[in-house]
Design a protein around this motif. Structure first.
Motif, PDB file in Angstrom:
ATOM      1  N   SER A 131       0.820  -1.204   0.000  1.00  0.00           N
ATOM      2  CA  SER A 131       0.000   0.000   0.000  1.00  0.00           C
ATOM      3  C   SER A 131       0.857   1.259   0.000  1.00  0.00           C
ATOM      4  O   SER A 131       0.598   2.214  -0.753  1.00  0.00           O
ATOM      5  CB  SER A 131      -0.930   0.002   1.217  1.00  0.00           C
ATOM      6  OG  SER A 131      -1.696   1.177   1.264  1.00  0.00           O
ATOM      7  N   ILE A 132       1.907   1.275   0.808  1.00  0.00           N
ATOM      8  CA  ILE A 132       2.770   2.447   0.881  1.00  0.00           C
ATOM      9  C   ILE A 132       3.635   2.566  -0.377  1.00  0.00           C
ATOM     10  O   ILE A 132       3.914   3.672  -0.841  1.00  0.00           O
ATOM     11  CB  ILE A 132       3.635   2.389   2.154  1.00  0.00           C
ATOM     12  CG1 ILE A 132       2.742   2.628   3.377  1.00  0.00           C
ATOM     13  CG2 ILE A 132       4.766   3.397   2.116  1.00  0.00           C
ATOM     14  CD1 ILE A 132       3.445   2.557   4.690  1.00  0.00           C
ATOM     15  N   LEU A 133       4.024   1.432  -0.959  1.00  0.00           N
ATOM     16  CA  LEU A 133       4.759   1.490  -2.224  1.00  0.00           C
ATOM     17  C   LEU A 133       3.884   2.089  -3.324  1.00  0.00           C
ATOM     18  O   LEU A 133       4.364   2.873  -4.147  1.00  0.00           O
ATOM     19  CB  LEU A 133       5.226   0.087  -2.622  1.00  0.00           C
ATOM     20  CG  LEU A 133       5.993  -0.002  -3.951  1.00  0.00           C
ATOM     21  CD1 LEU A 133       7.255   0.865  -3.903  1.00  0.00           C
ATOM     22  CD2 LEU A 133       6.345  -1.454  -4.267  1.00  0.00           C
ATOM     23  N   LYS A 142       1.487   4.318  -2.910  1.00  0.00           N
ATOM     24  CA  LYS A 142       1.416   5.756  -2.671  1.00  0.00           C
ATOM     25  C   LYS A 142       2.762   6.434  -2.931  1.00  0.00           C
ATOM     26  O   LYS A 142       2.817   7.571  -3.397  1.00  0.00           O
ATOM     27  CB  LYS A 142       0.949   6.012  -1.243  1.00  0.00           C
ATOM     28  CG  LYS A 142      -0.470   5.509  -0.987  1.00  0.00           C
ATOM     29  CD  LYS A 142      -0.867   5.666   0.470  1.00  0.00           C
ATOM     30  CE  LYS A 142      -2.265   5.116   0.715  1.00  0.00           C
ATOM     31  NZ  LYS A 142      -2.678   5.209   2.122  1.00  0.00           N
ATOM     32  N   HIS A 143       3.832   5.715  -2.632  1.00  0.00           N
ATOM     33  CA  HIS A 143       5.172   6.248  -2.871  1.00  0.00           C
ATOM     34  C   HIS A 143       5.407   6.468  -4.362  1.00  0.00           C
ATOM     35  O   HIS A 143       5.946   7.507  -4.777  1.00  0.00           O
ATOM     36  CB  HIS A 143       6.207   5.278  -2.299  1.00  0.00           C
ATOM     37  CG  HIS A 143       7.625   5.629  -2.616  1.00  0.00           C
ATOM     38  ND1 HIS A 143       8.273   6.713  -2.067  1.00  0.00           N
ATOM     39  CD2 HIS A 143       8.529   5.035  -3.436  1.00  0.00           C
ATOM     40  CE1 HIS A 143       9.510   6.771  -2.523  1.00  0.00           C
ATOM     41  NE2 HIS A 143       9.692   5.764  -3.367  1.00  0.00           N
ATOM     42  N   LEU A 144       4.996   5.523  -5.199  1.00  0.00           N
ATOM     43  CA  LEU A 144       5.189   5.641  -6.639  1.00  0.00           C
ATOM     44  C   LEU A 144       4.235   6.647  -7.261  1.00  0.00           C
ATOM     45  O   LEU A 144       4.507   7.180  -8.336  1.00  0.00           O
ATOM     46  CB  LEU A 144       5.007   4.271  -7.303  1.00  0.00           C
ATOM     47  CG  LEU A 144       6.038   3.207  -6.931  1.00  0.00           C
ATOM     48  CD1 LEU A 144       5.659   1.864  -7.528  1.00  0.00           C
ATOM     49  CD2 LEU A 144       7.434   3.620  -7.393  1.00  0.00           C
ATOM     50  N   ASN A 145       3.102   6.900  -6.589  1.00  0.00           N
ATOM     51  CA  ASN A 145       2.151   7.883  -7.076  1.00  0.00           C
ATOM     52  C   ASN A 145       2.438   9.281  -6.544  1.00  0.00           C
ATOM     53  O   ASN A 145       1.660  10.205  -6.806  1.00  0.00           O
ATOM     54  CB  ASN A 145       0.731   7.477  -6.678  1.00  0.00           C
ATOM     55  CG  ASN A 145       0.139   6.463  -7.627  1.00  0.00           C
ATOM     56  OD1 ASN A 145      -0.502   6.815  -8.606  1.00  0.00           O
ATOM     57  ND2 ASN A 145       0.368   5.195  -7.350  1.00  0.00           N
ATOM     58  N   GLY A 158       0.719   9.799   4.761  1.00  0.00           N
ATOM     59  CA  GLY A 158       0.108  10.156   6.036  1.00  0.00           C
ATOM     60  C   GLY A 158       0.489   9.187   7.141  1.00  0.00           C
ATOM     61  O   GLY A 158       1.568   8.617   7.176  1.00  0.00           O
ATOM     62  N   LYS A 159      -0.439   8.958   8.005  1.00  0.00           N
ATOM     63  CA  LYS A 159      -0.243   8.056   9.127  1.00  0.00           C
ATOM     64  C   LYS A 159      -1.213   6.892   8.976  1.00  0.00           C
ATOM     65  O   LYS A 159      -2.420   7.074   8.965  1.00  0.00           O
ATOM     66  CB  LYS A 159      -0.501   8.781  10.450  1.00  0.00           C
ATOM     67  CG  LYS A 159      -0.123   7.975  11.679  1.00  0.00           C
ATOM     68  CD  LYS A 159      -0.276   8.819  12.930  1.00  0.00           C
ATOM     69  CE  LYS A 159       0.159   8.045  14.168  1.00  0.00           C
ATOM     70  NZ  LYS A 159      -0.005   8.838  15.400  1.00  0.00           N
ATOM     71  N   VAL A 160      -0.663   5.699   8.782  1.00  0.00           N
ATOM     72  CA  VAL A 160      -1.472   4.527   8.523  1.00  0.00           C
ATOM     73  C   VAL A 160      -1.847   3.887   9.852  1.00  0.00           C
ATOM     74  O   VAL A 160      -0.978   3.522  10.645  1.00  0.00           O
ATOM     75  CB  VAL A 160      -0.699   3.514   7.648  1.00  0.00           C
ATOM     76  CG1 VAL A 160      -1.588   2.324   7.309  1.00  0.00           C
ATOM     77  CG2 VAL A 160      -0.226   4.190   6.381  1.00  0.00           C
ATOM     78  N   ALA A 164      -2.529  -3.990  -4.407  1.00  0.00           N
ATOM     79  CA  ALA A 164      -2.214  -3.899  -2.985  1.00  0.00           C
ATOM     80  C   ALA A 164      -3.374  -4.430  -2.133  1.00  0.00           C
ATOM     81  O   ALA A 164      -3.158  -5.091  -1.114  1.00  0.00           O
ATOM     82  CB  ALA A 164      -1.887  -2.457  -2.612  1.00  0.00           C
ATOM     83  N   ALA A 165      -4.603  -4.142  -2.556  1.00  0.00           N
ATOM     84  CA  ALA A 165      -5.767  -4.660  -1.830  1.00  0.00           C
ATOM     85  C   ALA A 165      -5.846  -6.176  -1.917  1.00  0.00           C
ATOM     86  O   ALA A 165      -6.208  -6.857  -0.936  1.00  0.00           O
ATOM     87  CB  ALA A 165      -7.043  -4.026  -2.389  1.00  0.00           C
TER      88      ALA A 165
END
Length: 287
Positions: free
Chosen positions: A127-129, A131-134, A139-141, A276-277
């Motif tokens: 999930s963070i990858l 968002k990182h690539l986008n 934020g805070k997960v 990711a989901a």
């Protein structure tokens, strides 16, 4: 990413999706159509040069240049699709590695707290990858019974990988896993960082500027000179013909630009959020 049925021909032909290049090029196509019509009118009705031999020779130049530009666009689209497909293979590898890590941990770990930790952390990496690539803010997960705080000033996927390895090392120190199991798990976590690095290589290495700019200039000047060579043969039909040629050439360039960065939010980019989901769903089933 757009989901569609490849067998529905009429859907492709008569339906204009918001990702279709026709919508993006419509204004430019209208302008080029008006330009071609004006040039055709001036050449046929006003300049009276339609029967001069030097004008007819322009079509020979267009024939040769058309072959060159087709080769350039084929190379351009193939290069862009290779980047898109490589990104898909990397995320497919992330799915498999996440499953393998979850399978091994489900056998090695017996404490429910340890199992719950990795049940949350493994999907959080994907999930963070995403968002990182986008380039979006992670934020805070927050998870149930687990607070994962990400430092925005540091590499986010690396922080998650470091947390997981730190936990695995603690399991080894507390004799919950053996040294051989530590080596096995280390290899699985290392593959996560390798996938992240390969995705960043695609993300941060665009097609060289000079090459992309040259193709755009080539298409522009090629289309702008078409009315001069074909107006005396096509007459006022030169307008729609030039518009159609521009639509084909410019659409190939637009498609290549869109898919060469497969980790964005465009309609044809990879569905990394959905992947990711799925990772989260599979890991929760295994652990």
């Amino acid at each position: 990413m757009i989901s569609y049925n490849t067998k529905e021909w009429f859907t492709f032909i008569f339906r204009f999706h918001k990702a279709d290049t026709f919508r993006q090029l419509l204004t430019t196509m209208l302008a080029i159509g008006a330009y071609a019509a004006i040039i055709g009118y001036l050449e046929v009705e006003y300049w009276k040069i339609s029967e001069k031999s030097f004008v007819k020779n322009i079509t020979i130049m267009h024939g040769m240049l058309g072959f060159v530009i087709s080769l350039l666009l084929v190379f351009r689209t193939n290069t862009a699709y290779d980047r898109w497909w490589e990104g898909r293979k990397l995320w497919g590898a992330l799915v498999n590695n996440s499953r393998n890590l979850a399978i091994k941990l489900s056998v090695m770990l017996h404490d429910e707290k340890d199992r719950q930790y990795f049940r949350k952390m493994i999907p959080s990496y994907a999930s963070i990858l995403h968002k990182h690539l986008n380039d979006s803010d992670t934020g805070k997960v927050l998870f149930d019974n687990l607070d994962l705080a990400i430092d925005h000033h540091k590499h986010k996927p690396n922080q998650v990988a470091q947390m997981m390895f730190h936990k695995i090392n603690d399991l080894y120190d507390s004799k919950k896993i053996t040294g051989d199991q530590l080596i096995i798990l280390n290899g699985e976590l290392q593959s996560f960082s390798e996938i992240c690095g390969a995705c960043e290589r695609i993300k941060n290495t665009p097609i060289p500027y000079s090459y992309s700019a040259f193709i755009k200039k080539f298409i522009f000047f090629y289309v702008m000179t078409l009315p001069f060579g074909y107006a005396f043969n096509l007459g006022y039909y030169v307008g729609p013909v030039v518009v159609f040629i521009f639509y084909v050439l410019a659409s190939l360039e637009l498609i290549a630009e869109e898919i060469e960065d497969p980790f964005g939010s465009d309609e044809n980019d990879l569905p990394t959020q959905k992947i990711a989901a799925n990772i989260k769903k599979h890991v929760e089933e295994l652990i």
